[in-house]
Design a protein around this motif. Sequence first.
Motif, mmCIF file in Angstrom:
data_model
loop_
_atom_site.group_PDB
_atom_site.id
_atom_site.type_symbol
_atom_site.label_atom_id
_atom_site.label_comp_id
_atom_site.label_asym_id
_atom_site.label_seq_id
_atom_site.Cartn_x
_atom_site.Cartn_y
_atom_site.Cartn_z
ATOM 1 N N GLY A 1 6.482 10.270 -7.231
ATOM 2 C CA GLY A 1 6.353 8.817 -6.721
ATOM 3 C C GLY A 1 6.093 9.002 -4.829
ATOM 4 O O GLY A 1 5.814 9.968 -4.557
ATOM 5 N N MET A 2 5.417 7.778 -4.882
ATOM 6 C CA MET A 2 4.701 7.744 -3.427
ATOM 7 C C MET A 2 5.957 7.686 -2.472
ATOM 8 O O MET A 2 6.863 7.636 -3.029
ATOM 9 C CB MET A 2 4.150 6.229 -3.922
ATOM 10 N N GLN A 3 5.268 8.424 -1.362
ATOM 11 C CA GLN A 3 5.799 9.231 -0.718
ATOM 12 C C GLN A 3 5.901 8.146 0.591
ATOM 13 O O GLN A 3 7.484 7.443 1.226
ATOM 14 C CB GLN A 3 5.646 10.260 0.340
ATOM 15 N N TYR A 4 4.466 7.248 1.064
ATOM 16 C CA TYR A 4 5.003 6.372 2.531
ATOM 17 C C TYR A 4 4.553 5.205 1.715
ATOM 18 O O TYR A 4 3.427 4.636 0.723
ATOM 19 C CB TYR A 4 3.920 7.339 3.057
ATOM 20 N N TRP A 5 4.847 3.800 2.485
ATOM 21 C CA TRP A 5 4.606 2.681 2.491
ATOM 22 C C TRP A 5 4.777 1.939 2.664
ATOM 23 O O TRP A 5 5.093 2.216 4.287
ATOM 24 C CB TRP A 5 5.608 2.524 1.373
ATOM 25 N N GLY A 6 3.713 1.076 2.864
ATOM 26 C CA GLY A 6 3.294 0.069 4.144
ATOM 27 C C GLY A 6 4.346 -0.761 4.013
ATOM 28 O O GLY A 6 5.464 -1.256 3.447
ATOM 29 N N LYS A 7 4.122 -1.642 4.972
ATOM 30 C CA LYS A 7 5.409 -3.287 4.825
ATOM 31 C C LYS A 7 5.101 -4.569 3.769
ATOM 32 O O LYS A 7 6.082 -4.979 3.428
ATOM 33 C CB LYS A 7 5.728 -3.886 6.397
ATOM 34 N N GLY A 8 4.029 -4.500 3.306
ATOM 35 C CA GLY A 8 3.710 -5.111 2.169
ATOM 36 C C GLY A 8 2.299 -6.626 2.526
ATOM 37 O O GLY A 8 3.202 -6.734 4.148
ATOM 38 N N VAL A 9 2.001 -7.017 2.036
ATOM 39 C CA VAL A 9 1.867 -8.155 2.333
ATOM 40 C C VAL A 9 1.879 -9.181 1.124
ATOM 41 O O VAL A 9 2.042 -8.643 0.187
ATOM 42 C CB VAL A 9 0.287 -8.569 2.977
ATOM 43 N N LEU A 10 2.506 -10.609 1.936
ATOM 44 C CA LEU A 10 2.578 -11.365 0.250
ATOM 45 C C LEU A 10 1.401 -12.317 0.026
ATOM 46 O O LEU A 10 0.228 -12.597 0.774
ATOM 47 C CB LEU A 10 3.345 -12.782 0.918
ATOM 48 N N VAL A 11 0.876 -12.307 -1.323
ATOM 49 C CA VAL A 11 -0.196 -12.979 -1.875
ATOM 50 C C VAL A 11 0.653 -13.714 -2.999
ATOM 51 O O VAL A 11 1.382 -13.715 -3.961
ATOM 52 C CB VAL A 11 -0.539 -12.092 -3.661
ATOM 53 N N THR A 12 0.372 -15.737 -2.956
ATOM 54 C CA THR A 12 0.636 -16.673 -3.922
ATOM 55 C C THR A 12 -0.393 -16.954 -4.419
ATOM 56 O O THR A 12 -1.533 -17.994 -3.764
ATOM 57 C CB THR A 12 1.987 -17.160 -2.783
ATOM 58 N N CYS B 1 0.909 -1.686 0.265
ATOM 59 C CA CYS B 1 -0.091 -0.092 -0.038
ATOM 60 C C CYS B 1 0.979 1.193 -0.004
ATOM 61 O O CYS B 1 1.815 1.481 0.843
ATOM 62 C CB CYS B 1 -0.792 -0.179 1.580
ATOM 63 N N ALA B 2 0.788 2.028 -0.797
ATOM 64 C CA ALA B 2 1.171 3.634 -0.574
ATOM 65 C C ALA B 2 0.466 4.797 -0.838
ATOM 66 O O ALA B 2 -1.124 4.933 -0.750
ATOM 67 C CB ALA B 2 2.525 3.546 -1.792
ATOM 68 N N ALA B 3 1.184 5.677 -0.522
ATOM 69 C CA ALA B 3 0.031 7.036 -0.326
ATOM 70 C C ALA B 3 1.375 8.420 -0.687
ATOM 71 O O ALA B 3 2.493 8.049 -0.825
ATOM 72 C CB ALA B 3 0.150 7.421 0.972
ATOM 73 N N GLU B 4 0.639 8.781 -1.168
ATOM 74 C CA GLU B 4 0.970 9.874 -2.194
ATOM 75 C C GLU B 4 1.966 11.176 -0.619
ATOM 76 O O GLU B 4 1.110 11.275 0.599
ATOM 77 C CB GLU B 4 0.460 11.196 -2.991
#
Length: 127
Positions: free
Chosen positions: A113-124, A95-98
């Motif tokens: 570019g997006m300035q803020y980022w989450g840590k991410g989730v894995l999708v398999t 997930c990202a935010a300006e």
Amino acid sequence: QVQLVESGGGSVQTGDTLKLSCLYSGADSGACGMGWYRQAPGKGRELVAVISETGTITYTGAVKGRFTISEDTVKRTIYLQMTNLKTEDTAKYYCAAEGVTSSGSCRSYRTYGMQYWGKGVLVTISS
């Protein structure tokens, strides 16, 4: 500042449906564009879907017609509904935010570019 926390990742099979959520918080959150990116193993990060500050939605071609991005401003959450999943959708989803300038304007992801980022989730996705 904006904090982003993703949830909803997991392992599913081709053709299945999965819904990702991103809870946002912070003083600058919710006012500017937000979206989802993904990074597949061995590849660079790519845009999946974005909602701009004006509500314009953009999808990458590979997910058009299958993925839907939406926002619930009351719950302060953006979602990514993913249907008819394919093995090539396997990736870590972020997930990202300006960002926001000192005058309150949004820093367009297209330019900065997006300035803020989450840590991410894995999708398999498996066949």
